[in-house]
Design an enzyme around this catalytic site. Sequence first.
Site, PDB file in Angstrom:
ATOM      1  N   LYS A 166       1.149  -1.086  -0.421  1.00  0.00           N
ATOM      2  CA  LYS A 166      -0.008   0.159  -0.141  1.00  0.00           C
ATOM      3  C   LYS A 166       1.025   1.428   0.058  1.00  0.00           C
ATOM      4  CE  LYS A 166      -3.794   1.669   2.909  1.00  0.00           C
ATOM      5  NZ  LYS A 166      -4.599   1.853   4.233  1.00  0.00           N
TER       6      LYS A 166
ATOM      7  N   SER B 114     -10.433   1.745   3.011  1.00  0.00           N
ATOM      8  CA  SER B 114      -8.512   2.462   1.690  1.00  0.00           C
ATOM      9  C   SER B 114      -7.321   1.658   1.158  1.00  0.00           C
ATOM     10  CB  SER B 114      -8.003   3.443   3.309  1.00  0.00           C
ATOM     11  OG  SER B 114      -6.832   2.763   4.142  1.00  0.00           O
TER      12      SER B 114
ATOM     13  N   SER C 253     -10.773  -0.715   7.083  1.00  0.00           N
ATOM     14  CA  SER C 253      -9.713   0.275   6.110  1.00  0.00           C
ATOM     15  C   SER C 253      -8.913  -1.454   5.397  1.00  0.00           C
ATOM     16  CB  SER C 253      -8.560   1.425   5.175  1.00  0.00           C
ATOM     17  OG  SER C 253      -9.239   2.116   6.019  1.00  0.00           O
TER      18      SER C 253
END
Lengths: 413, 413
Positions: A62, A131, A155
Amino acid sequence: MISLVELQESVDRGTLTTEAAVGQSLEAIRAHDKTIGAFVCHDENARAQGAGPLRGVAVGVKDIIDTADFPTEMGSQIYRGHRPRGDAPVVMALRQAGATIIGKTTTTAFAANDPTATLNPRNHAHTPGGSSSGSAAAVAAGMIPLALGTQTGGSVIRPASFCGVAAIKPSYRLLPTVGVKCFSWTLDTVGLFGAKVRDVARGLAAITNRPELAVPAGVAAPRIGVVTQGFAGAPDASGAAALQTAARAAKQAGSSVRELAMPEIVAEAWRIHPIVQEFEAHQSFAWEYRQNYDAMPPLLRGRLDESKGFTPFDYDAAIDVAARARQALGAVFDEVDVLLTLSAAGAAPKGLSSTGDPRYNRLWTLMGVPCVNVPAHIAEGGLPVGVTVIARFGGDAQALTAAGFIEDALKRP
Amino acid sequence: MISLVELQESVDRGTLTTEAAVGQSLEAIRAHDKTIGAFVCHDENARAQGAGPLRGVAVGVKDIIDTADFPTEMGSQIYRGHRPRGDAPVVMALRQAGATIIGKTTTTAFAANDPTATLNPRNHAHTPGGSSSGSAAAVAAGMIPLALGTQTGGSVIRPASFCGVAAIKPSYRLLPTVGVKCFSWTLDTVGLFGAKVRDVARGLAAITNRPELAVPAGVAAPRIGVVTQGFAGAPDASGAAALQTAARAAKQAGSSVRELAMPEIVAEAWRIHPIVQEFEAHQSFAWEYRQNYDAMPPLLRGRLDESKGFTPFDYDAAIDVAARARQALGAVFDEVDVLLTLSAAGAAPKGLSSTGDPRYNRLWTLMGVPCVNVPAHIAEGGLPVGVTVIARFGGDAQALTAAGFIEDALKRP
């Protein structure tokens, strides 16, 4: 999807070279990522390592997690071209276990709400969730066997549910958040995405050097407490169906399953989660918010605008509630091995304007307990819906083992 | 030394402009820092802000804390020329309170043991202590009224003791460590240096927006438990003299003072501190240690070489001891308001080859409790020796208030 366990077995047997294993991920990225948009950047020349339990495993990281070899742009123009000097500890742990960092995956700006352009691989008209949008989508689309995400509200678990992959949000601080852009230091947790529960378990075992986290085969049926989280409102029909399906499958496979009400202080902890999150976010993002107000992602900026009023007194009271709730929740696990709850209100919302709602996830992030998403239901439009298996703090192995049990139970006719 | 409280009063009265207040620090740096070497860099054009409780206050920031306007080099060639994109939250908090960041202060490499060239302003033949060497020395030399440091073992309290200044290591996470180079996430704590206890109290109150932390005048005599930390070995004569002097002064000023033995689990926590610290350090410094081994500071590298053997099992056991010790220590504070203990074994060691020993500090860092250094004794060579006042977790106001009481008591003839 690429199963990490199967990949490891093929590499061990010698039927797949580590280079070919990484090569299949590069090929899948070339084939699918123009459509899906799960990667911010990737390395076309990525090479496999020769040793380690994760040799041949291509991992997506990420883009709020520091990497020395790739830019780390946090999903925000404020960090355009930003290059950290070093790799975050969790990235180094992957490398030390033999993994290949193949690229950086999309993140909502600063891991908040402002969506990315990433599509849900199960239905391109829907959000993959956030997210950790790119990490969930890249695994779901069969591009990579393992990806790192982070969770402050929901997330990791929510995008895993929306994309139909397994994921774990481990116990608080099992994985270090050093070198990970901070939203809330009390909440931020690094998590893993994989095809199946055993895949994320193997990944987590390898990077933590904790072999006991790898899920054994043929385990005893866990005692399960079903938690509907009424304090968070009612779920959609598809969310309720997923929970019911998973509970029924576990029962048929031999689990004792009963509905459990949470102590009132735990419901109160659900309510105060936003105070902890936003009070800390005002400090974590102080530089971005005060020095780069105009460039801030609008949804996050709006949240910060609205939450200016929380005082140290409010925050201290919220932290106190959280501490008491953690204690009360610990006692719940004297009666059951794991809790089973919703991973999301339902299937992924249509469109890309929202990444969905973390209301069924945020309590567990604040409690610091390990949460595993298991896909449990397919709703209209081919959209998956997952359930969350939760163990007591530090019980990551129990959560993974019970999740593996439920995953197996769901496969039975 | 420059008293923050007196500076604030002069600015409030209008007898000192904020520009003149910052100007006196610039002048003092020009006069003394060539000799002392407390700053890595500073801004000759630093300007005062017009508003905020810390307007006119020039602050030095330890060089492991991110700043956008100054390089952040961590005391290591590995970070030569490193420029973070943003300011750490604690730096932003200083700015929001009106302070002027005047420069970056020296730190032992990565806040470990490898010494800086900074001299002790009280006696140039001695170390100022570490790892927050420059912050303690800059305040002691009268260059600045306030400085930021960090403590993982004893890196705030020990240099404060050696340099004869007040300092607070607040409760764990009262100040965010976001944007601060991580050594150990369970231990790292940001702290403040000032001339006197009330100066650091005012500074802490301003940057946390917690006015209750400013020490009131004329408080009730605290009930004091004296802790000699026998598990850490015997102190030098000067350390014992400081503790005795402070205890006697407090008693004469009306405090109840009695010696307290710590529960066995607390002594055990003292013993396992290095396991927590080094196990986490191997992860925190994974990139530096594995990718830049030759450039690593030799003392820290040697520590990491020697502590490779700690396993997740050792670490989990240590974390469990720490949790039980925190609980046991909490009960101790039902009997006394504060603890009084050694800030160091004795006065600053001669030479610059060692920054001293944190053995009387490390337990309290692991316990997360607020610690305040109060200068209490002058040893041979004009070297100061301090004592530490400790309150329960979250009791930063009590620790500061009791420390102010003891500081006043020590002034009596």
